[in-house]
Design a protein around this motif. Structure first.
Motif, PDB file in Angstrom:
ATOM      1  N   THR A 177       0.965  -1.194   0.131  1.00  0.00           N
ATOM      2  CA  THR A 177       0.118  -0.060   0.118  1.00  0.00           C
ATOM      3  C   THR A 177       0.894   1.117   0.028  1.00  0.00           C
ATOM      4  O   THR A 177       2.064   1.073   0.373  1.00  0.00           O
ATOM      5  CB  THR A 177      -0.820   0.055   1.346  1.00  0.00           C
ATOM      6  N   PRO A 178       0.446   2.392  -0.425  1.00  0.00           N
ATOM      7  CA  PRO A 178       1.072   3.771  -0.452  1.00  0.00           C
ATOM      8  C   PRO A 178       1.587   4.011   1.128  1.00  0.00           C
ATOM      9  O   PRO A 178       2.390   4.650   1.470  1.00  0.00           O
ATOM     10  CB  PRO A 178       0.090   4.804  -0.733  1.00  0.00           C
ATOM     11  N   ASP A 179       1.037   3.449   2.255  1.00  0.00           N
ATOM     12  CA  ASP A 179       1.558   3.498   3.503  1.00  0.00           C
ATOM     13  C   ASP A 179       2.625   2.665   3.818  1.00  0.00           C
ATOM     14  O   ASP A 179       3.730   2.856   4.482  1.00  0.00           O
ATOM     15  CB  ASP A 179       0.485   3.225   4.684  1.00  0.00           C
ATOM     16  N   SER A 180       2.719   1.286   3.356  1.00  0.00           N
ATOM     17  CA  SER A 180       3.776   0.489   3.604  1.00  0.00           C
ATOM     18  C   SER A 180       4.872   0.685   2.486  1.00  0.00           C
ATOM     19  O   SER A 180       5.952  -0.198   2.998  1.00  0.00           O
ATOM     20  CB  SER A 180       3.225  -0.837   3.795  1.00  0.00           C
ATOM     21  N   SER A 181       4.621   1.296   1.526  1.00  0.00           N
ATOM     22  CA  SER A 181       5.529   1.217   0.288  1.00  0.00           C
ATOM     23  C   SER A 181       6.066   2.407  -0.491  1.00  0.00           C
ATOM     24  O   SER A 181       5.044   3.530  -0.134  1.00  0.00           O
ATOM     25  CB  SER A 181       4.892   0.249  -0.697  1.00  0.00           C
TER      26      SER A 181
END
Ligand SMILES: Nc1ncnc2c1ncn2[C@@H]1O[C@H](COP(=O)(O)OP(=O)(O)O)[C@@H](O)[C@H]1O
Ligand SMILES: [Mg+2]
Length: 322
Positions: free
Chosen positions: A230-234
């Motif tokens: 996800t854009p949070d984890s990546s």
């Protein structure tokens, strides 16, 4: 893509959090409200955005985007490793099998980049050449691709703590993980990352780096938990502009949390002290990038559900309420 007006209209309906009293034992993560029941965990992805290990803002549709994008990737990686997913009862919710988390976060990096003090680029610039057991050659430039993706694992800090990057040998020596489990996680993480890069590349996206969490299920099997790619984890960049920007030394076209992090650092905020007030147009642009990430990666239109999410979630979770 939802219009800017639709996104702005959802700001008043951002999901701040939940407080169900009959859904199980509640644990509030930075982004997800967790309700733990016998053998399962209900993960409600809120619209909270965390950066610098703090909750910074509410971003419209962010919870739905993360949940939908994780779903896409869980389904596209289950041939590599099983995952915790049991059901998706609501756009903001996944019900997972409750697992015993492995106490290591598996960070995989394909490029040398970043701005925070834990980033590979920050450390490299300061002269670090041995990073979590990886040897980094001389002469790397910011945003350069590594010959091979590297693993830079961290410990999993508890509530409010900061994760610590360590070499695998050190993680094992300190008892965070066994050698046997480490070897498995290393192999699985590199396979997941290769799959992520391959799927993203077809869509004109570079998966730059990411973080995975694993747990053991009832049968003792290693499974992927939490979220994936996800854009949070990546970090994601656009392939089309990568080379030119790299050569010019310009910031990459990113579709992840970096936009808000950069905006905050321009306001002089680097994680400590009072968080600057974030104007609506910055929230809308942040949301737009999350939605764009979903649409570019999956090749599908994001079907955001508008309106107040709380009553909807409660209705959709009815069968889990005791
Ligand atoms: N299937 C699972 N079993 C046990 N723990 C899980 C599972 N899936 C996610 N978790 C944990 O639930 C929490 C999710 O909430 P989050 O907001 O991401 O928390 P955090 O602030 O710790 O990152 C994380 O601590 C994650 O490790
Ligand atoms: Mg988390």
């Amino acid at each position: 893509m939802l219009t800017k007006e639709q996104i702005a209209g959802q700001i008043k309906h951002c999901l701040t959090g939940t407080n169900f009293t009959n859904l199980g034992k509640r644990y509030e993560g930075k982004v997800r409200d967790n309700y733990i029941q016998e053998g399962r965990r209900i993960l409600i992805t809120t619209d909270r955005l965390s950066a610098f290990d703090r909750v910074i803002a509410l971003i419209p549709f962010k919870g739905q985007v993360l949940n939908a994008l994780s779903r896409f990737w869980f389904e596209n990686t289950k041939d590599i490793v099983g995952n915790h997913v049991l059901e998706y009862p609501d756009p903001n919710v996944v019900v997972g099998e409750e697992c015993a988390p492995l106490a290591v976060e598996m960070v995989v990096r394909g490029y040398i980049t970043g701005s925070t003090t834990t980033s590979a680029w920050y450390n490299y610039q300061k002269g670090v050449r041995s990073f979590c057991g990886n040897f980094l050659p001389e002469g790397l430039k910011k945003d350069q691709k590594f010959d091979h993706p590297i693993l830079t694992p961290t410990t999993k800090a508890g509530h409010g703590g900061h994760d610590e990057s360590l070499a695998p040998e050190e993680l094992i020596k300190r008892g965070h993980i066994t050698k046997e489990d480490w070897d498995k996680l290393a192999e699985i993480s590199l396979k997941l990352f290769a799959r992520g890069q391959e799927v993203a590349a077809k869509q004109g996206i570079i998966l730059v780096d990411t973080k995975y969490e694993f747990g053991k299920n009832k049968k003792g099997e290693i499974v992927l938990i939490d979220e994936i790619h996800t854009p949070d984890s990546s970090r994601f960049w656009k392939t089309a502009t990568y080379q030119e920007k790299f050569e010019k030394g310009e910031d990459q076209d990113n579709i992840n949390k970096e936009y808000l992090r950069l905006w905050l650092s321009e306001k002089g905020f680097l994680g400590d002290g009072e968080i600057p007030a974030i104007p609506d147009d910055v929230k809308v642009e942040t949301a737009r990038r999350y939605i764009e990430a979903y649409e570019l990666i999956t090749g599908q239109t994001f079907e955001g559900t508008e309106g107040d999410p709380l009553p909807r979630i409660e209705a959709n979770l009815k069968k889990y309420i005791s």
